[in-house]
Scaffold this motif. Structure first.
Motif, mmCIF file in Angstrom:
data_model
loop_
_atom_site.group_PDB
_atom_site.id
_atom_site.type_symbol
_atom_site.label_atom_id
_atom_site.label_comp_id
_atom_site.label_asym_id
_atom_site.label_seq_id
_atom_site.Cartn_x
_atom_site.Cartn_y
_atom_site.Cartn_z
ATOM 1 N N TRP A 187 0.840 -1.207 0.000
ATOM 2 C CA TRP A 187 0.000 0.000 0.000
ATOM 3 C C TRP A 187 0.871 1.251 0.000
ATOM 4 C CZ3 TRP A 187 -0.606 3.624 4.125
ATOM 5 C CH2 TRP A 187 -1.624 4.553 3.944
ATOM 6 N N ARG A 188 1.958 1.229 0.771
ATOM 7 C CA ARG A 188 2.878 2.375 0.819
ATOM 8 C C ARG A 188 3.539 2.600 -0.544
ATOM 9 N NH1 ARG A 188 8.065 3.073 0.866
ATOM 10 N NH2 ARG A 188 8.447 0.813 0.927
ATOM 11 N N ILE A 189 3.961 1.474 -1.160
ATOM 12 C CA ILE A 189 4.614 1.592 -2.468
ATOM 13 C C ILE A 189 3.656 2.173 -3.501
ATOM 14 C CG2 ILE A 189 5.678 0.264 -4.337
ATOM 15 C CD1 ILE A 189 6.613 -1.741 -2.228
ATOM 16 N N GLY A 190 2.395 1.947 -3.335
ATOM 17 C CA GLY A 190 1.391 2.475 -4.262
ATOM 18 C C GLY A 190 1.174 3.965 -4.144
ATOM 19 N N GLN A 191 1.887 4.641 -3.238
ATOM 20 C CA GLN A 191 1.838 6.097 -3.062
ATOM 21 C C GLN A 191 0.403 6.604 -2.880
ATOM 22 O OE1 GLN A 191 3.898 7.389 -6.646
ATOM 23 N NE2 GLN A 191 5.880 7.405 -5.582
ATOM 24 N N PRO A 192 -0.206 6.228 -1.784
ATOM 25 C CA PRO A 192 -1.615 6.600 -1.582
ATOM 26 C C PRO A 192 -1.850 8.108 -1.499
ATOM 27 C CG PRO A 192 -0.629 5.734 0.427
ATOM 28 C CD PRO A 192 0.339 5.469 -0.664
ATOM 29 N N LEU A 193 -0.842 8.872 -1.084
ATOM 30 C CA LEU A 193 -1.050 10.318 -0.950
ATOM 31 C C LEU A 193 -1.171 11.007 -2.293
ATOM 32 C CD1 LEU A 193 1.382 11.171 2.012
ATOM 33 C CD2 LEU A 193 -1.090 10.748 2.068
ATOM 34 N N THR A 194 -0.766 10.320 -3.366
ATOM 35 C CA THR A 194 -0.898 10.910 -4.705
ATOM 36 C C THR A 194 -2.260 10.613 -5.332
ATOM 37 O OG1 THR A 194 0.009 8.968 -5.834
ATOM 38 C CG2 THR A 194 1.580 10.637 -5.050
ATOM 39 N N LEU A 195 -3.075 9.829 -4.632
ATOM 40 C CA LEU A 195 -4.386 9.444 -5.163
ATOM 41 C C LEU A 195 -5.453 10.415 -4.710
ATOM 42 C CD1 LEU A 195 -4.230 5.608 -4.440
ATOM 43 C CD2 LEU A 195 -3.613 6.780 -6.566
ATOM 44 N N GLY A 196 -6.528 10.450 -5.492
ATOM 45 C CA GLY A 196 -7.671 11.222 -5.068
ATOM 46 C C GLY A 196 -8.329 10.596 -3.845
ATOM 47 N N LEU A 197 -9.195 11.369 -3.206
ATOM 48 C CA LEU A 197 -9.809 10.897 -1.970
ATOM 49 C C LEU A 197 -10.576 9.596 -2.161
ATOM 50 C CD1 LEU A 197 -10.369 11.392 1.017
ATOM 51 C CD2 LEU A 197 -12.362 12.778 0.351
ATOM 52 N N ALA A 198 -11.342 9.497 -3.235
ATOM 53 C CA ALA A 198 -12.142 8.290 -3.473
ATOM 54 C C ALA A 198 -11.235 7.087 -3.712
ATOM 55 C CB ALA A 198 -13.067 8.504 -4.670
ATOM 56 N N HIS A 199 -10.202 7.290 -4.540
ATOM 57 C CA HIS A 199 -9.264 6.198 -4.796
ATOM 58 C C HIS A 199 -8.477 5.830 -3.548
ATOM 59 C CE1 HIS A 199 -9.113 6.972 -9.429
ATOM 60 N NE2 HIS A 199 -10.223 6.351 -9.041
ATOM 61 N N ARG A 200 -8.115 6.815 -2.761
ATOM 62 C CA ARG A 200 -7.372 6.552 -1.528
ATOM 63 C C ARG A 200 -8.201 5.697 -0.580
ATOM 64 N NH1 ARG A 200 -5.592 11.856 1.343
ATOM 65 N NH2 ARG A 200 -5.015 12.263 -0.830
ATOM 66 N N ARG A 201 -9.475 6.036 -0.455
ATOM 67 C CA ARG A 201 -10.354 5.242 0.411
ATOM 68 C C ARG A 201 -10.501 3.815 -0.118
ATOM 69 N NH1 ARG A 201 -15.185 9.710 1.390
ATOM 70 N NH2 ARG A 201 -14.104 10.908 3.052
ATOM 71 N N ALA A 202 -10.596 3.684 -1.422
ATOM 72 C CA ALA A 202 -10.747 2.352 -2.020
ATOM 73 C C ALA A 202 -9.512 1.488 -1.759
ATOM 74 C CB ALA A 202 -10.998 2.469 -3.520
ATOM 75 N N THR A 203 -8.324 2.079 -1.914
ATOM 76 C CA THR A 203 -7.099 1.297 -1.678
ATOM 77 C C THR A 203 -6.972 0.896 -0.219
ATOM 78 O OG1 THR A 203 -5.832 3.345 -1.406
ATOM 79 C CG2 THR A 203 -5.849 2.330 -3.604
ATOM 80 N N VAL A 204 -7.355 1.776 0.675
ATOM 81 C CA VAL A 204 -7.325 1.436 2.095
ATOM 82 C C VAL A 204 -8.268 0.270 2.385
ATOM 83 C CG1 VAL A 204 -7.915 2.240 4.418
ATOM 84 C CG2 VAL A 204 -6.600 3.713 2.889
ATOM 85 N N GLY A 205 -9.470 0.323 1.792
ATOM 86 C CA GLY A 205 -10.437 -0.747 2.020
ATOM 87 C C GLY A 205 -9.980 -2.075 1.455
ATOM 88 N N VAL A 206 -9.486 -2.066 0.203
ATOM 89 C CA VAL A 206 -9.024 -3.308 -0.431
ATOM 90 C C VAL A 206 -7.839 -3.880 0.325
ATOM 91 C CG1 VAL A 206 -7.987 -4.280 -2.516
ATOM 92 C CG2 VAL A 206 -9.909 -2.693 -2.709
ATOM 93 N N ASN A 207 -6.877 -3.016 0.656
ATOM 94 C CA ASN A 207 -5.688 -3.489 1.361
ATOM 95 C C ASN A 207 -6.044 -4.059 2.727
ATOM 96 O OD1 ASN A 207 -3.155 -2.900 3.245
ATOM 97 N ND2 ASN A 207 -2.437 -3.113 1.142
ATOM 98 N N GLY A 208 -6.906 -3.356 3.444
ATOM 99 C CA GLY A 208 -7.302 -3.839 4.768
ATOM 100 C C GLY A 208 -8.018 -5.168 4.698
ATOM 101 N N PHE A 209 -8.923 -5.305 3.706
ATOM 102 C CA PHE A 209 -9.655 -6.559 3.559
ATOM 103 C C PHE A 209 -8.718 -7.715 3.250
ATOM 104 C CE2 PHE A 209 -11.605 -9.620 0.647
ATOM 105 C CZ PHE A 209 -12.610 -10.131 1.462
ATOM 106 N N LEU A 210 -7.817 -7.527 2.287
ATOM 107 C CA LEU A 210 -6.898 -8.599 1.910
ATOM 108 C C LEU A 210 -5.961 -8.964 3.058
ATOM 109 C CD1 LEU A 210 -5.954 -7.561 -1.750
ATOM 110 C CD2 LEU A 210 -7.540 -9.340 -1.014
#
Length: 495
Positions: free
Chosen positions: A117-140
């Motif tokens: 998740w860190r390598i995916g540079q979440p701070l460069t994503l929009g808010l909606a995409h950032r939330r989605a990556t957090v959710g997917v990563n947390g679930f997996l």
């Protein structure tokens, strides 16, 4: 100035182009972030090897590939040598290592997800995409770690079961190619072992094929000898002939005279073993005390057992204590009803109860599948730990598991030292031992001693085949003619 050169129009077109490019870049970054997480799911460490710390990635990938290779080799060995699987589930050292390995894998894999998740540079994503990556990563991360930690829990349950149930004593070799295990049924309360065993069955198991003969000993047997040279034989040289002394009272007598057993942890059981050896002329390898209350939980853990109920079986006790009946027919019973099917006394005698108990044991042996055992593993281990106390060493469990699966596909034979063949008040011990020898010989495909010598084998007085349709106390047969399940080369067919 021409219309198409107006600053506002140029600004509008340029802003639209810039917005479109920014959106495409955001989608690319989002897809990249999701791809890194999927890579971590499929091959842990691959995300780091591609876009992060390559040293960590190499360690994780090589560890993952090594575990896969180890798993495939293990499956191959198990397919060729089934005994290896039984050793794996019974060796406490291996189980501890496996538990630690699964726990470490759960933590390490979860950390790899966080790093992906860190390598995916979440701070460069929009808010909606950032939330989605957090959710997917947390679930997996939680799903993978949860599965591994649950596996570690099951391994811990199995290891605790092995440590609490089985001893660490020396193994006992087969006697004349057979293992003889004394099964004692106690029922003095939900958390206590019975001092006077309610049921005594000697299981004689062929060390190669698992073919089993169940020798039932009535609790009211009197005036029997103990094993020669034993402490009990010294105390009762003429047999257990004291006033009111029965086989199920040997344990109580020994508990009242523990000074005679200075090196024994279970004087009552040891004395009972001496009695059984003296009666049957068989050497007992191991014993197992079965708590009937725990047995009820075990039946529930495997999903019930199907039994042929031949007549209404009372539930609840004797007389006015009876609360209901198990109705006739082929029925799948839960633990409560199975226990009462085996122990009901109202309208029964001890010998019909012994026959029903053999029907239950045989049904459990033949009906519980490996798939059911795996599916209900945790509940079975918990119930078994509450049900059994034994001196079988942990080092021998894998062997008995193998024999149990072999026995599952074979007939279970039965011989009971009960009327009309045996007078429990004045037992003919020579005849008792001959019955045991003949039952074992028949199970091994050999001729009984009498037939081998050319003489016609004599029927025991009154030992006729049960009259078709004759049912007493829920068992096929009667006390006068004998119960089918008590004297059968195939107990399942007689139930």
């Amino acid at each position: 100035m021409p219309p198409d050169s107006s600053p506002g129009l140029l600004d509008g077109h340029g802003g639209a182009v810039r917005a479109s490019a920014a959106e495409r870049a955001a989608r690319v970054r989002f897809r990249r972030a999701i791809a890194l997480m999927v890579m971590t799911l499929l091959v842990p460490g691959s995300a780091q090897l591609t876009a992060g710390n390559r040293k960590v990635g190499r360690i994780a990938v090589f560890s993952w590939l090594g575990l896969i290779a180890l798993g495939l080799v293990t499956l191959l060995v198990v397919a060729v040598h089934r005994e290896f699987a039984y050793w794996m589930v019974s060796d406490t050292g291996l189980l501890l290592f496996l538990r630690l390995l699964l726990t470490a894998a759960a933590i390490g894999w979860a950390l790899l997800f966080v790093d992906a998740w860190r390598i995916g540079q979440p701070l460069t994503l929009g808010l909606a995409h950032r939330r989605a990556t957090v959710g997917v990563n947390g679930f997996l991360a939680l799903a993978v770690a949860g599965v591994l930690l649950f596996g570690a829990h099951l391994v811990a349950v199995q290891r605790d079961f092995m440590l609490t149930t089985f001893g660490d004593g020396a193994a006992s070799g087969a006697n004349a190619g057979r293992f003889n295990v004394l099964l004692l049924g106690g029922d003095s309360g939900s958390d206590r072992w019975g001092l006077r065993p309610d049921a005594m069955i000697l299981a004689s198991i062929d060390a190669e094929t698992g073919r089993t003969v169940l020798v039932s000993l009535p609790r009211n047997l009197q005036r029997f000898p103990f094993r020669k040279g034993s402490v009990m034989a010294e105390q009762f040289p003429d047999g257990f002939d004291c006033d009111g002394c029965y086989l199920n009272g040997v344990s109580t007598w020994a508990q009242d005279n523990v000074e005679l057993f200075p090196d024994s942890e279970n004087p009552g059981v040891d004395a009972t073993v001496m009695a059984v050896e003296g009666i049957t002329d068989l050497d007992v390898n191991y014993w197992a005390m079965v708590n009937l209350r725990g047995f009820e939980k075990l039946v529930d853990a495997v999903g019930g057992v199907t039994l042929n109920v031949r007549s209404p079986i009372p539930v609840g006790g004797l007389g006015d204590d009876v609360t209901g009946y198990i109705q006739p027919g082929e029925r799948k019973l839960d633990g409560h009803d199975t226990l009462w099917y085996a122990r009901a006394r109202e309208g029964s005698d001890d010998y019909s109860r012994m026959a029903r108990q053999k029907c239950v044991m045989t049904a459990m042996l033949t009906q519980v599948s490996p798939q059911s055992a795996v599916k209900n593993f945790g509940a079975i281990a918990e119930a078994s730990a509450a049900m059994v106390s034994t001196d079988v060493p942990g080092s021998e469990v894998d062997m008995f598991l193998d024999l149990a699966l072999k026995a599952k596909d074979q007939k279970v034979s039965s011989v009971s030292l009960v009327p009309p063949a045996i007078n429990t008040a004045e037992p003919d011990i020579a005849k008792v031992r001959a019955m045991v020898r003949d039952a074992i010989a028949a199970a091994e495909g050999k001729k009984p001693a009498a037939a081998a010598g050319g003489a016609a084998k004599k029927k025991a007085p009154g030992a006729t085949r049960p009259t078709p349709g004759s049912v007493t106390g829920g068992s096929l047969g009667s006390r006068n003619e004998g119960y089918a399940a008590n004297q059968a080369e195939d107990v399942a067919a007689a139930c």
